[in-house]
Structure formats: structure tokens, C-alpha cells
Design an enzyme around this catalytic site. Structure first.
Site, PDB file in Angstrom:
ATOM      1  N   ARG A   1       1.314  -0.858   0.236  1.00 45.01           N
ATOM      2  CA  ARG A   1      -0.457  -0.040  -0.528  1.00 45.01           C
ATOM      3  C   ARG A   1       1.185   1.251  -0.169  1.00 45.01           C
ATOM      4  O   ARG A   1       0.397   2.578   0.065  1.00 45.01           O
ATOM      5  CB  ARG A   1      -1.218   0.035   1.445  1.00 45.01           C
ATOM      6  CG  ARG A   1      -2.000   0.341   1.399  1.00 45.01           C
ATOM      7  CD  ARG A   1      -2.782   0.279   2.855  1.00 45.01           C
ATOM      8  NE  ARG A   1      -4.245   0.015   2.740  1.00 45.01           N
ATOM      9  CZ  ARG A   1      -5.634  -0.375   2.017  1.00 45.01           C
ATOM     10  NH1 ARG A   1      -4.561  -2.000   2.238  1.00 45.01           N
ATOM     11  NH2 ARG A   1      -6.675  -0.443   2.067  1.00 45.01           N
TER      12      ARG A   1
ATOM     13  N   ARG B   1     -21.140  -1.652   0.406  1.00 50.18           N
ATOM     14  CA  ARG B   1     -20.260  -3.101   0.730  1.00 50.18           C
ATOM     15  C   ARG B   1     -20.815  -3.146   2.042  1.00 50.18           C
ATOM     16  O   ARG B   1     -21.258  -2.715   2.766  1.00 50.18           O
ATOM     17  CB  ARG B   1     -19.341  -2.463   0.521  1.00 50.18           C
ATOM     18  CG  ARG B   1     -18.300  -4.448   0.922  1.00 50.18           C
ATOM     19  CD  ARG B   1     -17.050  -3.897   0.586  1.00 50.18           C
ATOM     20  NE  ARG B   1     -16.267  -2.646   1.039  1.00 50.18           N
ATOM     21  CZ  ARG B   1     -14.350  -2.951   0.669  1.00 50.18           C
ATOM     22  NH1 ARG B   1     -14.142  -3.356  -0.234  1.00 50.18           N
ATOM     23  NH2 ARG B   1     -14.086  -1.491   1.539  1.00 50.18           N
TER      24      ARG B   1
ATOM     25  N   ARG C   1     -18.127  -2.580   7.713  1.00 45.40           N
ATOM     26  CA  ARG C   1     -17.591  -2.407   8.430  1.00 45.40           C
ATOM     27  C   ARG C   1     -17.160  -1.065   8.308  1.00 45.40           C
ATOM     28  O   ARG C   1     -17.769  -0.395   7.910  1.00 45.40           O
ATOM     29  CB  ARG C   1     -15.884  -2.781   7.540  1.00 45.40           C
ATOM     30  CG  ARG C   1     -15.417  -3.755   6.884  1.00 45.40           C
ATOM     31  CD  ARG C   1     -14.902  -4.171   5.930  1.00 45.40           C
ATOM     32  NE  ARG C   1     -13.593  -3.097   6.497  1.00 45.40           N
ATOM     33  CZ  ARG C   1     -12.814  -2.809   5.009  1.00 45.40           C
ATOM     34  NH1 ARG C   1     -12.822  -3.651   3.922  1.00 45.40           N
ATOM     35  NH2 ARG C   1     -11.688  -1.681   5.032  1.00 45.40           N
TER      36      ARG C   1
ATOM     37  N   ARG D   1     -10.082   7.945   3.798  1.00 45.32           N
ATOM     38  CA  ARG D   1      -8.996   6.759   3.226  1.00 45.32           C
ATOM     39  C   ARG D   1      -8.875   7.242   1.824  1.00 45.32           C
ATOM     40  O   ARG D   1      -7.989   5.569   0.904  1.00 45.32           O
ATOM     41  CB  ARG D   1     -10.256   5.243   3.290  1.00 45.32           C
ATOM     42  CG  ARG D   1     -10.766   4.600   4.558  1.00 45.32           C
ATOM     43  CD  ARG D   1     -12.075   3.651   4.374  1.00 45.32           C
ATOM     44  NE  ARG D   1     -10.906   2.503   3.630  1.00 45.32           N
ATOM     45  CZ  ARG D   1     -12.379   1.716   3.608  1.00 45.32           C
ATOM     46  NH1 ARG D   1     -13.396   1.404   3.799  1.00 45.32           N
ATOM     47  NH2 ARG D   1     -11.657   0.553   2.552  1.00 45.32           N
TER      48      ARG D   1
HETATM   49  P1  AMP Z   1      -8.419  -2.566   2.790  1.00 47.57           P
HETATM   50  O1  AMP Z   1      -9.255  -4.121   4.032  1.00 47.57           O
HETATM   51  O2  AMP Z   1      -7.505  -3.285   2.328  1.00 47.57           O
HETATM   52  O3  AMP Z   1      -9.837  -1.720   2.898  1.00 47.57           O
HETATM   53  O4  AMP Z   1      -7.786  -2.643   4.589  1.00 47.57           O
HETATM   54  C1  AMP Z   1      -8.509  -1.740   5.906  1.00 47.57           C
HETATM   55  C2  AMP Z   1      -7.515  -1.156   6.773  1.00 47.57           C
HETATM   56  O5  AMP Z   1      -6.667  -2.387   7.023  1.00 47.57           O
HETATM   57  C3  AMP Z   1      -6.801  -0.088   5.939  1.00 47.57           C
HETATM   58  O6  AMP Z   1      -7.922   0.850   5.668  1.00 47.57           O
HETATM   59  C4  AMP Z   1      -5.612   0.195   6.747  1.00 47.57           C
HETATM   60  O7  AMP Z   1      -5.818   0.954   8.405  1.00 47.57           O
HETATM   61  C5  AMP Z   1      -5.440  -1.095   7.042  1.00 47.57           C
HETATM   62  N1  AMP Z   1      -3.830  -1.963   6.437  1.00 47.57           N
HETATM   63  C6  AMP Z   1      -4.489  -3.188   5.344  1.00 47.57           C
HETATM   64  N2  AMP Z   1      -4.089  -3.424   4.514  1.00 47.57           N
HETATM   65  C7  AMP Z   1      -2.619  -2.767   5.397  1.00 47.57           C
HETATM   66  C8  AMP Z   1      -1.738  -2.243   4.540  1.00 47.57           C
HETATM   67  N3  AMP Z   1      -1.174  -2.951   3.510  1.00 47.57           N
HETATM   68  N4  AMP Z   1      -0.259  -1.367   5.653  1.00 47.57           N
HETATM   69  C9  AMP Z   1      -1.167  -0.665   6.372  1.00 47.57           C
HETATM   70  N5  AMP Z   1      -2.761  -0.500   6.435  1.00 47.57           N
HETATM   71  C10 AMP Z   1      -3.308  -1.723   5.637  1.00 47.57           C
END
Ligand code: AMP
Length: 206
Positions: free
Chosen positions: A87, A121, A154, A165
Site C-alpha cells: 500500500r 458494501r 465495516r 481513506r
Molecule cells: P482494506 O481491507 O484493504 O480496505 O484495509 C482496511 C484497513 O486496514 C486500511 O484502511 C488500513 O488501515 C489497514 N491496512 C490494510 N492493508 C494495509 C497495509 N498494507 N498497510 C497498512 N495498513 C493496511
């Protein structure tokens, strides 16, 4: 096969990662799911990252990178489909130290569409399968078709958090797209199409 799926929140990369995982028999690694499981289990690490996840922020990325890389080491001997990781450019560089990525697929989606996708979602509490209240509803309201688990929204999918985000995505993750472009392994996908059409496009690319 070592693939990276990259794109804004709600672009459908989790859905496509699942489809690819089934088709090719290699694991779908969702960093968000791994981190949410830590929070749900109440581990020390989970307690540390909870506040960042609620706000949609990156948090202690060295620790997170270590956790995801060690997950990959343990579970992905034949390759992986990464969703949500890397990310940041730091994470992409760390990943490169250990793995040879064959392609990074960039899911392009207009901002207006991102917001509509995320607010609609719903996620299964048990198996983390993702639905959309209009575009991909479950057969029975709020019940997962796959495992019968309860669907929920969520906290970070609520309107208040989405703008943050998207900002984090633009600041931290857009440079990762540039990083893979310079390596010559970036592929584009029009993520505004139906999941079936996106899947077809990906199959042509890989
Ligand atoms: P996601 O399910 O990919 O939308 O991730 C949800 C949340 O998890 C994000 O908004 C971040 O706070 C954290 N997160 C997920 N992947 C990462 C990553 N690779 N590095 C840092 N934080 C992450």
C-alpha cells in the site's frame, strides 16, 4: 504466479482476487482481512492497529509489513494474489526484496463510483465474503450465501471515513502504481465494468 492487485478502496480487487484464487489454486492474501482478524482476536498487535484501521490510515507500517511478509512465507509457497498490500512504496520495496512480482494490476475507478461502491458494501462476519446491497446482494437479506454468516457494514466503510481513506490512497498508494510502472509490470483494468467483464480482462492480461 505472484500478482499484486492495486486500486482504490471499493474497486473490486478483493472479489477478483477470490475469483483468481479459485481459478489458479493460489492463495488470495488480503492484508485488510489479516489485520481485521488480529483486531477481532484482541492480540497485542490487533490493539495497536485498531485505531488506525478505524480511521483508514496506514499505521505502524514496518510491523504490518513484517506480519504480511511472514504470512506469505508460511502460506504461499506456490505464489499469491495480493490485495491491499503493498500500500506504500516502502512496502513494495520490502516485498521486492523477497519476491519477484510478475504483474501489478491497477483497477481504475472514478471517485464518484468509489463512494457508491464502498457505502453499499457489506461483509460477512464469518468468512469475509463481500457483497453490495445493489450490485451483488446476497440471496437472503444480510445472510452470507457461502457460509450463512451475518453480513455487516465495516466501520471504515461508513461515509465519514471514506474521504480519509481516499486521501490516504492518493498520498500513499498512487506512488506504488508509479513504482510498478517504472518496473514495466503495471497493467490497467477498467474496474467500472461488471465483475465478470473485469475477470475476463484480467485473464487476458495474465
Ligand atoms: P482494506 O481491507 O484493504 O480496505 O484495509 C482496511 C484497513 O486496514 C486500511 O484502511 C488500513 O488501515 C489497514 N491496512 C490494510 N492493508 C494495509 C497495509 N498494507 N498497510 C497498512 N495498513 C493496511
Amino acid at each position: 504466479m505472484k500478482l499484486v492487485l492495486i486500486g482504490p478502496p471499493g474497486c473490486g480487487k478483493g472479489t477478483q482476487a477470490e475469483l483468481l484464487s479459485k481459478k489458479f489454486g493460489i492463495p488470495h492474501v488480503s492484508s485488510g482481512n489479516i489485520l481485521r482478524a488480529e483486531v477481532a482476536a484482541g492480540t497485542a498487535f490487533g490493539k495497536k492497529i485498531k485505531q488506525y484501521m478505524e480511521k483508514g490510515e496506514i499505521g505502524p507500517q514496518k510491523l504490518i509489513t513484517k506480519l504480511i511478509l511472514s504470512y506469505i512465507n508460511k502460506n504461499c509457497s506456490d505464489g499469491f494474489i495480493l490485495d491491499g498490500f503493498p500500500r506504500t512504496v516502502y512496502q513494495a520495496q520490502e516485498l521486492d526484496k523477497h519476491h519477484n512480482i510478475v504483474a501489478a494490476i491497477y483497477f481504475k475507478l472514478p471517485k464518484k463510483e468509489i463512494i457508491a461502491r464502498i457505502t453499499g458494501r457489506r461483509t460477512c462476519k464469518s468468512c469475509a465474503r463481500v457483497y453490495h446491497i445493489r450490485h451483488a446482494p446476497p440471496k437472503k437479506k444480510n445472510i452470507c450465501d457461502t457460509c450463512g454468516g451475518e453480513l455487516y457494514q465495516r466501520d471504515d466503510d461508513k461515509k465519514e471515513t471514506i474521504v480519509n481513506r481516499i486521501n490516504v490512497y492518493e498520498m500513499e498508494t498512487i506512488p506504488v502504481i508509479e513504482y510498478y510502472k517504472l518496473q514495466g509490470i503495471l497493467k490497467f483494468i477498467n474496474a467500472a465494468q461488471s465483475p465478470e467483464m473485469v475477470f475476463e480482462e484480467i485473464l487476458h492480461l495474465v
